[in-house]
Design an enzyme around this catalytic site. Structure first.
Site, PDB file in Angstrom:
ATOM      1  N   HIS A  17      56.539   2.116  53.788  1.00 23.43           N
ATOM      2  CA  HIS A  17      57.864   1.896  54.363  1.00 23.43           C
ATOM      3  C   HIS A  17      58.321   3.092  55.190  1.00 23.43           C
ATOM      4  O   HIS A  17      58.495   4.187  54.667  1.00 23.43           O
ATOM      5  CB  HIS A  17      58.885   1.637  53.254  1.00 23.43           C
ATOM      6  CG  HIS A  17      60.149   1.006  53.745  1.00 23.43           C
ATOM      7  ND1 HIS A  17      60.303  -0.354  53.866  1.00 23.43           N
ATOM      8  CD2 HIS A  17      61.306   1.550  54.160  1.00 23.43           C
ATOM      9  CE1 HIS A  17      61.515  -0.615  54.322  1.00 23.43           C
ATOM     10  NE2 HIS A  17      62.147   0.535  54.520  1.00 23.43           N
ATOM     11  N   ASP A  19      61.289   3.732  58.435  1.00 21.41           N
ATOM     12  CA  ASP A  19      62.381   3.099  59.189  1.00 21.41           C
ATOM     13  C   ASP A  19      62.545   3.650  60.605  1.00 21.41           C
ATOM     14  O   ASP A  19      63.628   3.533  61.186  1.00 21.41           O
ATOM     15  CB  ASP A  19      63.696   3.258  58.427  1.00 21.41           C
ATOM     16  CG  ASP A  19      63.863   2.211  57.335  1.00 21.41           C
ATOM     17  OD1 ASP A  19      63.947   1.020  57.674  1.00 21.41           O
ATOM     18  OD2 ASP A  19      63.887   2.576  56.141  1.00 21.41           O
ATOM     19  N   HIS A 193      64.370  -3.563  45.997  1.00 23.44           N
ATOM     20  CA  HIS A 193      65.731  -4.051  46.282  1.00 23.44           C
ATOM     21  C   HIS A 193      66.156  -5.297  45.512  1.00 23.44           C
ATOM     22  O   HIS A 193      67.286  -5.758  45.723  1.00 23.44           O
ATOM     23  CB  HIS A 193      65.940  -4.323  47.785  1.00 23.44           C
ATOM     24  CG  HIS A 193      66.122  -3.112  48.630  1.00 23.44           C
ATOM     25  ND1 HIS A 193      67.324  -2.447  48.751  1.00 23.44           N
ATOM     26  CD2 HIS A 193      65.252  -2.421  49.411  1.00 23.44           C
ATOM     27  CE1 HIS A 193      67.181  -1.414  49.569  1.00 23.44           C
ATOM     28  NE2 HIS A 193      65.930  -1.372  49.976  1.00 23.44           N
ATOM     29  N   ASP A 283      59.739   6.078  52.709  1.00 25.83           N
ATOM     30  CA  ASP A 283      61.086   5.719  53.177  1.00 25.83           C
ATOM     31  C   ASP A 283      61.611   6.711  54.211  1.00 25.83           C
ATOM     32  O   ASP A 283      62.831   6.870  54.369  1.00 25.83           O
ATOM     33  CB  ASP A 283      62.055   5.594  52.001  1.00 25.83           C
ATOM     34  CG  ASP A 283      63.181   4.581  52.249  1.00 25.83           C
ATOM     35  OD1 ASP A 283      63.237   4.020  53.353  1.00 25.83           O
ATOM     36  OD2 ASP A 283      63.997   4.366  51.343  1.00 25.83           O
TER      37      ASP A 283
END
Length: 391
Positions: A17, A19, A193, A283
């Site tokens: 992951h 972003d 999540h 992240d």
């Protein structure tokens, strides 16, 4: 560190992951012509940092905020998918678009960073199996079932904090349809999540292994975004993967953290679920606080060196680097191939579960709410004509 870099030259570091695409929207409104990724310094990720960090493969996040739900989430998500494709086109010497375990290894052997797409949040689908299939055709290979909001068919992690009500006790019937369709497609199911109830329901249902693309160990930091031990054991039983998040708040449950704190999560997940379920899910560019020693993508080899220092074997490190994710993706592809004779699920979500002012009801039976308003108008016109006739 020498040994860490040697292992990273033999096995691709696959991160679950990042972003960066969202930063490109926030900072440049996706105008890549205004960006030089060789020189960009306002992000955790740029090309020199990627090279120094030995990033073998990256799931780039096609993320749009929960505020887009019931509005323009699908359009904005498509634009984020487009950004990843354009990054690969603009920097072909660095990135190679990939959608399979085989293509990850092809890119790695060419000394390129394999670039895959994950859609972060079920709200991006607008409760549509057609949207899910279309995104798969565009190269998306995982869907995070929820972000930090409930969808019309799944509960998100905030429900477990008590700050939001449960709407579905986990997954609705349509949510379960969607999980089955993801198996048929070969789309990885990402349980970062979601509530613990959703985690367990999906683990009960899914024919393919699941992933947690950017979550850490709840026993080390009891944050509801992390994975409890009983679920870690189930992930082991079902051959999935938990990719450790570097966000301080999920590492130490505080604003500060160190590299060793991140390694503690790797150690704990290995202890509870085995070295076969551990991965990297930093992240980067999606968080505001990172541990000392892991300030950007270039620093990831520090984790590998720390695991070696703690006594991890070469095989265990290679498993965490990329072999575990390659196995999960390969097994998901096998499930897809085994379901090749099944037709796509084309039963839509019930209209009453998604009715809102921004949604039309074309195709649904005339008994749906949106058509009722037309019927009501017709009734009023008829009554008016009757009244006029009588006058």
């Amino acid at each position: 560190m020498t040994r860490a870099l040697q292992l990273m030259s033999e096995t691709p570091l696959i991160d679950g992951h990042n972003d960066l695409p969202w930063q490109l929207r926030k900072q440049f409104n996706n105008e890549l012509n205004k960006v030089d990724l060789n020189k960009l310094e306002t992000t955790h990720t740029n090309i020199p940092k990627i090279k120094k960090g030995r990033l073998g493969a990256q799931f780039w996040s096609a993320y749009v905020p929960c505020e887009t739900q019931y509005k323009d989430a699908v359009r904005q998500t498509l634009e984020q998918i487009d950004v990843v494709h354009r990054l690969c086109q603009k920097y072909p010497e660095t990135f190679k678009f990939a959608t399979s375990s085989e293509e990850i290894m092809e890119a790695f052997n060419m000394n390129r960073t394999a670039s895959l797409i994950g859609v972060e949040g079920g709200h991006s689908l607008d409760s549509s199996l057609g949207s899910l299939r279309t995104m798969y055709q565009l190269g998306v290979r995982y869907l995070t079932v929820t972000h930090s909001c409930n969808t019309p068919w799944a509960d998100n992690w905030l429900v477990d904090t008590g700050s939001e009500p449960s709407e579905h006790n986990g997954l609705s019937p349509f949510g379960k349809q969607l999980i089955v369709e993801m198996n048929r497609l070969g789309m990885l199911i990402d349980l970062a999540h979601v509530t613990v109830a959703v985690m367990n329901q999906v683990l009960d249902m899914s024919k393919a292994p699941v992933i947690f693309s950017h979550s850490s160990a709840y026993s080390i930091c009891p944050h509801k975004r992390n994975v409890p031990d009983d679920v870690l054991r189930r992930v082991n039983e079902t051959r999935g993967i938990v990719m450790v998040n570097f966000y301080n708040d999920y590492v130490t449950c505080s604003k500060t953290a160190k590299l060793s704190d991140v390694a503690d999560h790797f150690d704990h997940i290995k202890k509870v679920g085995g070295a076969g379920i551990v991965g990297f899910g930093g992240d980067y560019d999606g968080v505001t606080r990172l541990p000392e020693g892991l300030e950007d993508v270039s620093k990831v080899p520090n984790v590998v060196a720390e695991l070696l220092r703690r006594g991890w074997t070469d095989e265990e490190v290679k498993a965490a680097l990329g072999n575990n994710l390659l196995r999960v993706l390969t097994e998901t592809e096998k499930v897809r191939d085994g379901l090749a004779d099944q037709s796509p699920d084309d039963v839509p979500i019930p209209y009453d579960e998604v009715k809102n002012p921004c949604r039309t009801s074309y195709g649904y039976p005339v008994s749906t709410g949106a058509v009722h308003s037309v019927s009501t108008l017709a009734l009023l016109l008829t009554l008016a004509l009757i009244t006029l006739t009588r006058l």
